[in-house]
Design an enzyme around this catalytic site. Structure first.
Site, PDB file in Angstrom:
ATOM      1  N   LYS A  83      53.023  35.616  52.561  1.00  0.00           N
ATOM      2  CA  LYS A  83      51.760  35.689  52.854  1.00  0.00           C
ATOM      3  C   LYS A  83      50.948  34.658  53.500  1.00  0.00           C
ATOM      4  O   LYS A  83      51.174  34.446  54.521  1.00  0.00           O
ATOM      5  CB  LYS A  83      51.084  36.408  51.567  1.00  0.00           C
ATOM      6  CG  LYS A  83      51.563  37.930  51.586  1.00  0.00           C
ATOM      7  CD  LYS A  83      50.839  38.896  50.767  1.00  0.00           C
ATOM      8  CE  LYS A  83      51.289  40.451  50.827  1.00  0.00           C
ATOM      9  NZ  LYS A  83      51.931  40.763  49.844  1.00  0.00           N
ATOM     10  N   PHE A  95      54.748  44.709  42.054  1.00  0.00           N
ATOM     11  CA  PHE A  95      55.262  44.859  43.335  1.00  0.00           C
ATOM     12  C   PHE A  95      56.105  43.735  44.004  1.00  0.00           C
ATOM     13  O   PHE A  95      55.470  42.424  43.901  1.00  0.00           O
ATOM     14  CB  PHE A  95      54.130  45.087  44.333  1.00  0.00           C
ATOM     15  CG  PHE A  95      54.657  45.416  45.707  1.00  0.00           C
ATOM     16  CD1 PHE A  95      55.228  46.730  46.142  1.00  0.00           C
ATOM     17  CD2 PHE A  95      54.459  44.529  46.778  1.00  0.00           C
ATOM     18  CE1 PHE A  95      55.718  46.979  47.434  1.00  0.00           C
ATOM     19  CE2 PHE A  95      55.253  44.622  47.992  1.00  0.00           C
ATOM     20  CZ  PHE A  95      55.465  45.823  48.472  1.00  0.00           C
ATOM     21  N   ASP A 126      56.457  35.534  41.020  1.00  0.00           N
ATOM     22  CA  ASP A 126      56.340  35.881  42.375  1.00  0.00           C
ATOM     23  C   ASP A 126      54.782  35.759  42.735  1.00  0.00           C
ATOM     24  O   ASP A 126      54.084  36.381  42.494  1.00  0.00           O
ATOM     25  CB  ASP A 126      56.700  37.546  42.471  1.00  0.00           C
ATOM     26  CG  ASP A 126      56.230  37.973  43.916  1.00  0.00           C
ATOM     27  OD1 ASP A 126      55.615  37.610  44.590  1.00  0.00           O
ATOM     28  OD2 ASP A 126      56.870  39.288  44.165  1.00  0.00           O
TER      29      ASP A 126
END
Ligand code: PLP
Length: 403
Positions: free
Chosen positions: A256, A138, A223
């Site tokens: 995040k 994702f 990522d």
């Protein structure tokens, strides 16, 4: 909206349905706890999806953000600001990035990956467009990030997507090697696949990706939007000897936890060759390096360091995972540090998450059978213990224990 008004009606009458319909309205947070509008208290084991690294209303974050917004709020890329530079230097330091490395700030994980994707188009002077991504991966919802995201249901309605992305099966080192040829611009990998259910790669996978990209002249993009900023017990997951297998990537994306609750993403380039891929004028964002969000990021990193949260996360995570494994109805536990998923032996994760919410615990049904737990890095052993004590009854209520 008045105090007595039904917030659900107002929400569904004003917020895009694509985002889903939440079950609670939260009004306040403190540490690892939040309260809804009825006054009910919850232990927050999701932290805004692995975001609130310092928990809610941490004094260091409150002070940094309040001071900065009262001093200088936004300047654009036409001007530099102290928090922008300080956070960039701190990020490069904790990433142990070599000389010539640099940071591009943005507002989200998707944008950090978009920047990385644009960099990949400039590899070898341009002309390479193949990007290899992994099934289950994702990377965000904007068009470029979406193309690299594997879930068909996310991508199909928006075809045609950004071309050039190939998804290889999870865990298949040979399939990865086959795709990384001299037309390949980049490989993008999450060190642990968060949205796929906190799933790890087999041993040797990252090392193989590093070797293949290096010999093909392609970029290795990690990522670390979910795994980075201490979440897995090291600053970045790739620095953990077990998760990272000693590799050094070309690009790391994060977001995040970085802003501790403020919208902040970053794309880190390793070494001057990667840093030089984009030349002046080829990328930018109005908010890149915004003083308030970067001041927040700096407060997050300095607090993680000063409070010794990296070893704390490793210790708490190990202990917590170990105790979870002993609970009836928990088939398996995956993850690292405080990014953990538990696989249920029976019942569905959504029902268990709802029962947990009723019992005062926020957890996330990341797949049909898995619950994700990604609490503030500041959570205590006692708080995690509250959940461990309550879980058997929650599983019973939701029919989640083995028959
Ligand atoms: C959440 C996430 C993203 C997307 O970040 P946004 O801030 O939602 O755009 C990208 N990659 C990974 C691994 C994520 O967990």
């Amino acid at each position: 909206m008045t105090q007595s008004a039904d917030w659900r009606t107002h929400h569904s009458g004003s917020i895009l349905p694509a985002l889903g319909r939440p079950q609670r309205l939260l009004v306040r947070g403190q540490g690892a706890r939040v309260w809804d509008e009825t006054g009910k208290e919850y232990l927050d084991l999701l932290a805004g999806i692995a975001v609130n690294a310092l928990g809610h209303a941490h004094p260091a974050l409150v002070e940094a953000v309040s001071d900065q917004v009262a001093t200088l709020g936004q300047v654009s890329n036409y001007f530099a600001s102290q928090p922008q530079i300080a956070l960039a230097e701190k990020l490069l330091e904790v990433a142990a990035a070599p000389q010539g490395s640099a940071v591009y700030f943005c507002n989200s994980g998707a944008e950090a990956n978009e920047a990385a994707l644009k960099m990949s188009r400039r590899v070898a002077g341009g002309g390479r467009s193949k990007v290899v991504a992994v099934a289950g991966g994702f990377h965000g919802r904007t068009m470029g990030a979406l193309a690299m995201t594997s879930k068909e249901a996310f991508r199909a309605p928006f075809a045609p997507g950004v071309p050039g992305v190939v998804h290889v099966p999870h865990g298949d080192i040979e399939a990865l090697r086959r795709e990384v040829d001299d037309t390949c611009a980049a490989v993008i990998i999450e060190p642990i696949q968060g949205e796929a259910g906190v799933r790890r790669h087999p041993a040797g996978y990252l090392r193989a990706a590093r070797e293949a990209t290096r010999s093909a002249g392609a970029l290795l993009i990690l990522d670390e939007v979910q795994t980075g900023i201490g979440r897995c017990g090291s600053w970045f997951a790739f620095q953990d000897p077990d998760l990272g297998e000693g590799i050094v990537p070309d690009i790391v994306t994060c977001a995040k936890g970085l802003g501790g609750g403020l919208p902040l993403g970053a794309t880190l380039t390793f070494g001057d060759a990667v840093t030089g891929l984009l030349v002046p004028g080829q990328h930018g964002s109005t908010y890149s390096g915004n003083p308030v969000t970067t001041a927040a990021g700096l407060a997050v990193l300095t607090t993680i360091e000063r409070a010794g949260l990296l070893p704390a996360v490793r210790g708490l995570g190990q202990e917590f995972a170990g105790r979870l494994r002993l609970i009836d109805g928990v088939a398996a536990v995956s993850g690292a540090g405080l990014l953990i998923a538990l696989e249920l032996t029976a019942g569905n994760a959504k029902a268990v998450a709802e029962a947990a919410l009723d019992a005062g615990f926020i957890v996330n049904p990341v797949t049909d059978t898995r619950l994700r737990i990604a609490p503030p890095l500041t959570i205590t052993e006692g708080e995690l213990g509250e959940f461990l004590d309550a879980l058997p009854a929650i599983l019973d209520t939701a029919g989640g224990t083995a028959a």
